[in-house]
Design an enzyme around this catalytic site. Structure first.
Site, PDB file in Angstrom:
ATOM      1  N   HIS A 105       0.855  -1.177   0.000  1.00 37.21           N
ATOM      2  CA  HIS A 105       0.000   0.000   0.000  1.00 37.21           C
ATOM      3  C   HIS A 105       0.894   1.231   0.000  1.00 37.21           C
ATOM      4  CE1 HIS A 105      -3.963  -1.747   0.277  1.00 37.21           C
ATOM      5  NE2 HIS A 105      -3.543  -2.573   1.227  1.00 37.21           N
ATOM      6  N   ASP A 135       0.004   7.059  -3.701  1.00 33.08           N
ATOM      7  CA  ASP A 135      -1.124   6.633  -4.521  1.00 33.08           C
ATOM      8  C   ASP A 135      -1.604   7.721  -5.471  1.00 33.08           C
ATOM      9  OD1 ASP A 135      -1.156   4.161  -3.339  1.00 33.08           O
ATOM     10  OD2 ASP A 135      -2.848   4.576  -2.021  1.00 33.08           O
TER      11      ASP A 135
END
Length: 359
Positions: A105, A135
């Site tokens: 992540h 991200d």
């Protein structure tokens, strides 16, 4: 979202079946697209995707490397039906290398680039910057940029290609600014010791009398002296010469801390309002939507079905119209309409539904 906001017709291929509880619909990030629900484990479902690719400019997938190939919708079969297709791949670590298939992540990706290590105060743990750096500011923005670049190239070459965007590489690129400062010898190897990482007292956040904060960013010396004027620091105070003297930064920080603590945040906001000093209030999420500059610019718009506003489309253009983004789709909401556009007869769509190929 970035591409749909700019007017691209975006069709999302969703998994056929119950909604994924781990990934609920985000009413902002998933706005502006249509949804078809397809079973990609069936040959007929794979054919639906290939039919979509046949008339598309771009196919974007974010599986782990190798998954799209196993499903039968990798670059080779897609380019076989449309050699101008831009096949965009977004992953965590890239399409090759020893970490290509490792799960991760944002916090993991930026942790391997030096970005996470760099965010935080001296002597304290690194602070995860939500998932904005890796991200969104990294991988998603890099992907959108790569898609546009590949589309422009296809205009001259007549051929599509694969875009390999990933969070690790994109964050490394963003960190190029800091690496450049290190090469210049103006950024140390320590966290919280530098101009922009809270090491410098005039580029930091200070608590006010009411427990709220102000942000001080007086990088230029002229702004620094204006800020000291508003704070009431005497014109002959020796700390006015501390802007370029790190040896006096500790004393300057104490002075700034004590000064800001004497008045509430909004009092300071009003005091600095008419001065070019780069000192502003730190607003919470609700306050941000009501700030006068955002209101004047129409920076937020109503979010369909919610009491909260959503960010407006950005950037803006002098001639081209920027659309108002529609609400995110329900899974499979546009299956029939999209398949009809592909030339599927109603009876064929019905048979695919009965066979649980689409939904």
């Amino acid at each position: 979202m970035l591409l749909a906001d700019m007017g691209a017709s975006v069709v999302r291929v969703d998994r056929l079946g119950p909604a994924d509880a781990d990934h609920p619909v985000n009413p902002v990030v998933e706005r502006g697209r249509r949804s078809v629900a397809v079973d990609l484990k069936s040959p007929e479902g794979v054919q639906v995707v290939l039919d979509l690719a046949r008339g598309a400019d771009v196919l974007l997938e974010s599986y782990r490397p190798g998954v799209a190939e196993r499903l039968g919708i990798g670059p080779a079969p897609c380019h076989a039906v449309n050699d101008r297709l831009v096949y965009a791949r977004l992953s965590g670590f890239g399409q090759d290398g020893p970490w290509a298939t490792v799960a991760g992540h944002d916090i993991n990706y930026i942790g391997l680039t030096g970005a996470l290590w760099s965010i935080g105060r001296a002597g304290e743990r690194p602070v995860p910057p939500v998932n904005l750096v890796g991200d969104l500011g990294g991988g998603a923005a890099s992907m959108a940029f790569g898609i546009v670049c590949a589309l422009l190239e296809a205009r001259s070459s007549g051929r599509g290609q694969v875009v390999d965007a990933n969070v690790l590489d994109a964050t490394t690129t963003i960190m190029g600014f800091v690496q450049g400062l290190r090469a210049q010898g103006v950024w140390s190897g320590g966290r919280g010791e530098n101009l922009l990482d809270t090491g410098c007292p005039y580029y930091d956040v200070y608590v006010c009398a009411d427990g709220r904060w102000v942000a001080m960013g007086t990088v230029e010396e002229r702004f620094f002296h204006v800020a000291l004027d508003v704070l009431g620091v005497a014109a002959d105070d020796p700390l006015r010469g501390a802007h370029k003297d790190p040896a006096r930064w500790a004393a300057l920080r104490t002075t700034l801390t004590d000064a800001f603590a004497t008045r509430p945040r909004d009092d300071w906001a009003a005091a600095f309002r008419d001065h070019d000093a780069c000192v502003t209030p730190v607003l919470d999420l609700d306050e941000a939507t009501r700030h006068e500059q955002g209101v004047a610019r129409g920076a937020y718009q109503p979010m369909p079905g919610y009491d909260l506003p959503q960010p407006a489309v950005s950037p803006r253009f002098s001639r081209s119209h920027t659309p108002v983004p529609p609400a995110p789709p329900r899974v499979g909401e546009h299956t029939d309409a999209v398949l009809a556009e592909l030339g599927y007869a109603p009876e064929r769509v019905w048979s695919l539904r009965v066979a649980c190929v689409v939904g």
